[in-house]
Scaffold this motif. Structure first.
Motif, PDB file in Angstrom:
ATOM      1  N   GLN A 292       0.844  -1.170   0.200  1.00 26.84           N
ATOM      2  CA  GLN A 292      -0.137  -0.028  -0.058  1.00 26.84           C
ATOM      3  C   GLN A 292       0.773   1.263   0.044  1.00 26.84           C
ATOM      4  O   GLN A 292       0.504   2.421  -0.822  1.00 26.84           O
ATOM      5  CB  GLN A 292      -0.860  -0.132   1.485  1.00 26.84           C
ATOM      6  N   GLU A 293       1.895   1.628   0.887  1.00 29.85           N
ATOM      7  CA  GLU A 293       2.860   2.304   0.900  1.00 29.85           C
ATOM      8  C   GLU A 293       4.019   2.390  -0.234  1.00 29.85           C
ATOM      9  O   GLU A 293       4.476   3.328  -0.290  1.00 29.85           O
ATOM     10  CB  GLU A 293       3.436   2.431   2.318  1.00 29.85           C
ATOM     11  N   ASP A 294       3.899   1.477  -1.261  1.00 31.25           N
ATOM     12  CA  ASP A 294       4.723   1.343  -2.228  1.00 31.25           C
ATOM     13  C   ASP A 294       6.090   1.608  -1.765  1.00 31.25           C
ATOM     14  O   ASP A 294       7.021   2.518  -2.057  1.00 31.25           O
ATOM     15  CB  ASP A 294       4.534   2.621  -3.240  1.00 31.25           C
ATOM     16  N   PHE A 295       6.604   0.646  -0.558  1.00 27.71           N
ATOM     17  CA  PHE A 295       8.046   0.671  -0.145  1.00 27.71           C
ATOM     18  C   PHE A 295       9.026   0.749  -1.070  1.00 27.71           C
ATOM     19  O   PHE A 295      10.064   1.386  -1.025  1.00 27.71           O
ATOM     20  CB  PHE A 295       8.108  -0.527   0.818  1.00 27.71           C
ATOM     21  N   ALA A 296       9.019  -0.179  -2.168  1.00 27.49           N
ATOM     22  CA  ALA A 296      10.113  -0.339  -3.220  1.00 27.49           C
ATOM     23  C   ALA A 296      10.162   1.086  -4.017  1.00 27.49           C
ATOM     24  O   ALA A 296      11.347   1.687  -4.253  1.00 27.49           O
ATOM     25  CB  ALA A 296       9.701  -1.477  -4.308  1.00 27.49           C
ATOM     26  N   GLY A 297       9.028   1.747  -4.298  1.00 27.52           N
ATOM     27  CA  GLY A 297       9.011   2.804  -5.098  1.00 27.52           C
ATOM     28  C   GLY A 297       9.539   4.145  -4.092  1.00 27.52           C
ATOM     29  O   GLY A 297      10.177   4.943  -4.616  1.00 27.52           O
ATOM     30  N   THR A 298       9.123   4.150  -3.053  1.00 31.56           N
ATOM     31  CA  THR A 298       9.700   5.241  -2.010  1.00 31.56           C
ATOM     32  C   THR A 298      11.220   4.948  -1.860  1.00 31.56           C
ATOM     33  O   THR A 298      11.970   6.029  -1.967  1.00 31.56           O
ATOM     34  CB  THR A 298       8.866   5.125  -0.660  1.00 31.56           C
ATOM     35  N   GLN A 299      11.752   3.533  -1.889  1.00 27.78           N
ATOM     36  CA  GLN A 299      13.020   3.282  -1.471  1.00 27.78           C
ATOM     37  C   GLN A 299      13.838   4.003  -2.991  1.00 27.78           C
ATOM     38  O   GLN A 299      15.030   4.553  -2.751  1.00 27.78           O
ATOM     39  CB  GLN A 299      13.234   2.082  -1.460  1.00 27.78           C
ATOM     40  N   ALA A 300      13.428   3.575  -4.021  1.00 28.28           N
ATOM     41  CA  ALA A 300      13.936   3.993  -5.098  1.00 28.28           C
ATOM     42  C   ALA A 300      14.063   5.557  -5.331  1.00 28.28           C
ATOM     43  O   ALA A 300      15.076   6.270  -5.827  1.00 28.28           O
ATOM     44  CB  ALA A 300      13.150   3.815  -6.377  1.00 28.28           C
ATOM     45  N   LYS A 301      12.802   6.391  -4.905  1.00 26.83           N
ATOM     46  CA  LYS A 301      12.860   7.795  -4.928  1.00 26.83           C
ATOM     47  C   LYS A 301      13.802   8.331  -4.132  1.00 26.83           C
ATOM     48  O   LYS A 301      14.626   9.372  -4.286  1.00 26.83           O
ATOM     49  CB  LYS A 301      11.345   8.375  -4.582  1.00 26.83           C
ATOM     50  N   VAL A 302      13.828   7.633  -2.761  1.00 25.58           N
ATOM     51  CA  VAL A 302      15.136   8.118  -1.702  1.00 25.58           C
ATOM     52  C   VAL A 302      16.420   7.994  -2.515  1.00 25.58           C
ATOM     53  O   VAL A 302      17.325   8.856  -2.310  1.00 25.58           O
ATOM     54  CB  VAL A 302      14.818   7.540  -0.615  1.00 25.58           C
ATOM     55  N   GLN A 303      16.532   6.755  -3.065  1.00 20.84           N
ATOM     56  CA  GLN A 303      17.829   6.680  -3.767  1.00 20.84           C
ATOM     57  C   GLN A 303      18.063   7.715  -4.789  1.00 20.84           C
ATOM     58  O   GLN A 303      19.287   8.054  -5.088  1.00 20.84           O
ATOM     59  CB  GLN A 303      18.144   5.288  -4.384  1.00 20.84           C
ATOM     60  N   ASP A 304      17.087   8.050  -5.525  1.00 20.75           N
ATOM     61  CA  ASP A 304      17.160   8.902  -6.591  1.00 20.75           C
ATOM     62  C   ASP A 304      17.566  10.488  -5.914  1.00 20.75           C
ATOM     63  O   ASP A 304      18.450  11.099  -6.596  1.00 20.75           O
ATOM     64  CB  ASP A 304      15.962   9.148  -7.575  1.00 20.75           C
ATOM     65  N   ILE A 305      16.891  10.660  -5.170  1.00 23.69           N
ATOM     66  CA  ILE A 305      17.203  12.145  -4.279  1.00 23.69           C
ATOM     67  C   ILE A 305      18.532  12.039  -3.732  1.00 23.69           C
ATOM     68  O   ILE A 305      19.208  13.096  -3.867  1.00 23.69           O
ATOM     69  CB  ILE A 305      16.165  12.066  -3.402  1.00 23.69           C
ATOM     70  N   SER A 306      19.048  11.091  -3.156  1.00 23.92           N
ATOM     71  CA  SER A 306      20.468  10.985  -2.701  1.00 23.92           C
ATOM     72  C   SER A 306      21.465  11.070  -3.764  1.00 23.92           C
ATOM     73  O   SER A 306      22.243  11.741  -3.617  1.00 23.92           O
ATOM     74  CB  SER A 306      20.603   9.413  -2.127  1.00 23.92           C
ATOM     75  N   ASN A 307      21.172  10.669  -4.818  1.00 28.02           N
ATOM     76  CA  ASN A 307      22.122  10.623  -6.255  1.00 28.02           C
ATOM     77  C   ASN A 307      22.150  12.107  -6.402  1.00 28.02           C
ATOM     78  O   ASN A 307      23.265  12.383  -6.837  1.00 28.02           O
ATOM     79  CB  ASN A 307      21.527   9.618  -7.110  1.00 28.02           C
TER      80      ASN A 307
ATOM     81  N   PHE B 102      21.382  14.657  -4.795  1.00 28.35           N
ATOM     82  CA  PHE B 102      22.211  15.642  -3.588  1.00 28.35           C
ATOM     83  C   PHE B 102      23.666  15.525  -3.957  1.00 28.35           C
ATOM     84  O   PHE B 102      24.401  16.433  -3.900  1.00 28.35           O
ATOM     85  CB  PHE B 102      21.805  15.112  -2.613  1.00 28.35           C
ATOM     86  N   ARG B 103      24.244  13.899  -4.154  1.00 31.98           N
ATOM     87  CA  ARG B 103      25.656  13.994  -4.474  1.00 31.98           C
ATOM     88  C   ARG B 103      26.088  14.683  -5.542  1.00 31.98           C
ATOM     89  O   ARG B 103      27.181  15.449  -5.520  1.00 31.98           O
ATOM     90  CB  ARG B 103      25.863  12.572  -4.504  1.00 31.98           C
ATOM     91  N   LEU B 104      25.360  14.952  -6.582  1.00 28.56           N
ATOM     92  CA  LEU B 104      25.790  15.558  -7.780  1.00 28.56           C
ATOM     93  C   LEU B 104      25.850  17.048  -7.550  1.00 28.56           C
ATOM     94  O   LEU B 104      26.648  17.583  -8.041  1.00 28.56           O
ATOM     95  CB  LEU B 104      24.454  15.164  -8.934  1.00 28.56           C
ATOM     96  N   VAL B 105      24.692  17.372  -6.737  1.00 31.57           N
ATOM     97  CA  VAL B 105      24.606  18.786  -6.545  1.00 31.57           C
ATOM     98  C   VAL B 105      25.928  19.340  -5.770  1.00 31.57           C
ATOM     99  O   VAL B 105      26.513  20.363  -5.935  1.00 31.57           O
ATOM    100  CB  VAL B 105      23.212  19.179  -5.755  1.00 31.57           C
ATOM    101  N   VAL B 106      26.236  18.402  -4.683  1.00 34.78           N
ATOM    102  CA  VAL B 106      27.366  18.696  -4.000  1.00 34.78           C
ATOM    103  C   VAL B 106      28.715  18.671  -4.904  1.00 34.78           C
ATOM    104  O   VAL B 106      29.574  19.620  -4.820  1.00 34.78           O
ATOM    105  CB  VAL B 106      27.591  17.729  -2.883  1.00 34.78           C
ATOM    106  N   LYS B 107      28.899  17.706  -5.774  1.00 30.94           N
ATOM    107  CA  LYS B 107      30.094  17.614  -6.668  1.00 30.94           C
ATOM    108  C   LYS B 107      29.859  18.942  -7.286  1.00 30.94           C
ATOM    109  O   LYS B 107      31.170  19.468  -7.749  1.00 30.94           O
ATOM    110  CB  LYS B 107      30.011  16.418  -7.330  1.00 30.94           C
ATOM    111  N   VAL B 108      28.797  19.335  -8.121  1.00 33.92           N
ATOM    112  CA  VAL B 108      28.903  20.502  -8.884  1.00 33.92           C
ATOM    113  C   VAL B 108      29.104  21.643  -8.138  1.00 33.92           C
ATOM    114  O   VAL B 108      30.123  22.791  -8.657  1.00 33.92           O
ATOM    115  CB  VAL B 108      27.448  20.671  -9.793  1.00 33.92           C
TER     116      VAL B 108
END
Length: 199
Positions: free
Chosen positions: A67-82, A84-90
């Motif tokens: 119901q909470e789409d755990f896998a989708g949420t985890q993928a979104k969190v990973q995408d946000i993390s990636n 953020f890393r790109l922003v810090v690198k730039v």
């Protein structure tokens, strides 16, 4: 006391006593078996009830994840993390040019002037070109830029120095010096380190 009973009667009494003792043992054994059966049944029922309860919890948790789409949420969190890393690198490679130019100009020795900058974005370095009145002043430009007290570059390598060229843009500054420098990681003139930089 003398037992005057006939031997048959005596034997009958003896067997009767044995029968009573055996009956007691049989009753006790039956009671023990009955108790063990009750305990075993209770244990099996408790185990079955616990198994059913945990199965129900597992099913509820799996349903909640769906119901909470755990896998989708985890993928979104990973995408946000990636991201953020790109922003810090730039941001770690962005240079505050107005402050950087002021600091470089302050480190250039007298009888020399800055004539060119070429930023290498891929390697975090910069190519600096300066003009000087003599060879000693030209090499002093490199020494000043390499000084760690300036907090600009971690190293500044002298690429070449040429003096006496007739094609110099300014005849008053006949020497040209080329320096390749690498920004220091704690450089206050990089955007990501600029919080404590002085204006």
């Amino acid at each position: 006391m003398i037992n005057l009973l006939p031997p048959d009667v005596k034997q009958s009494y003896r067997y009767a006593r044995r029968n009573v003792a055996l009956r007691k043992w049989a009753v006790m054994f039956a009671v023990a078996l009955f108790g063990l059966a009750i305990i075993g049944t209770f244990g099996l029922l408790t185990l079955q009830q616990s198994t059913n309860k945990y199965n129900h919890r597992i099913a509820s948790t799996q349903q909640l994840f769906k119901q909470e789409d755990f896998a989708g949420t985890q993928a979104k969190v990973q995408d946000i993390s990636n991201s953020f890393r790109l922003v810090v690198k730039v941001l770690s490679q962005e240079v505050l040019f107005s402050k950087l130019l002021s600091q470089i100009a302050a480190t250039i020795p007298p009888n020399s002037k800055l004539t060119g900058l070429d930023i290498n974005q891929t390697q975090g370095g910069i190519d600096i070109t300066a003009a000087a009145k003599d060879y000693g002043t030209a090499t002093q430009v490199q020494v000043n830029l390499a000084d760690p007290a300036n907090k600009i570059f971690s190293k500044a390598d002298l690429v070449n120095v040429s003096c006496g060229s007739t094609s110099a843009a300014d005849p008053d500054y006949p020497c040209t010096v080329n320096i390749r420098a690498l920004f220091a990681s704690n450089n206050p003139y990089l955007f990501i380190n600029s919080k404590g930089a002085t204006p």
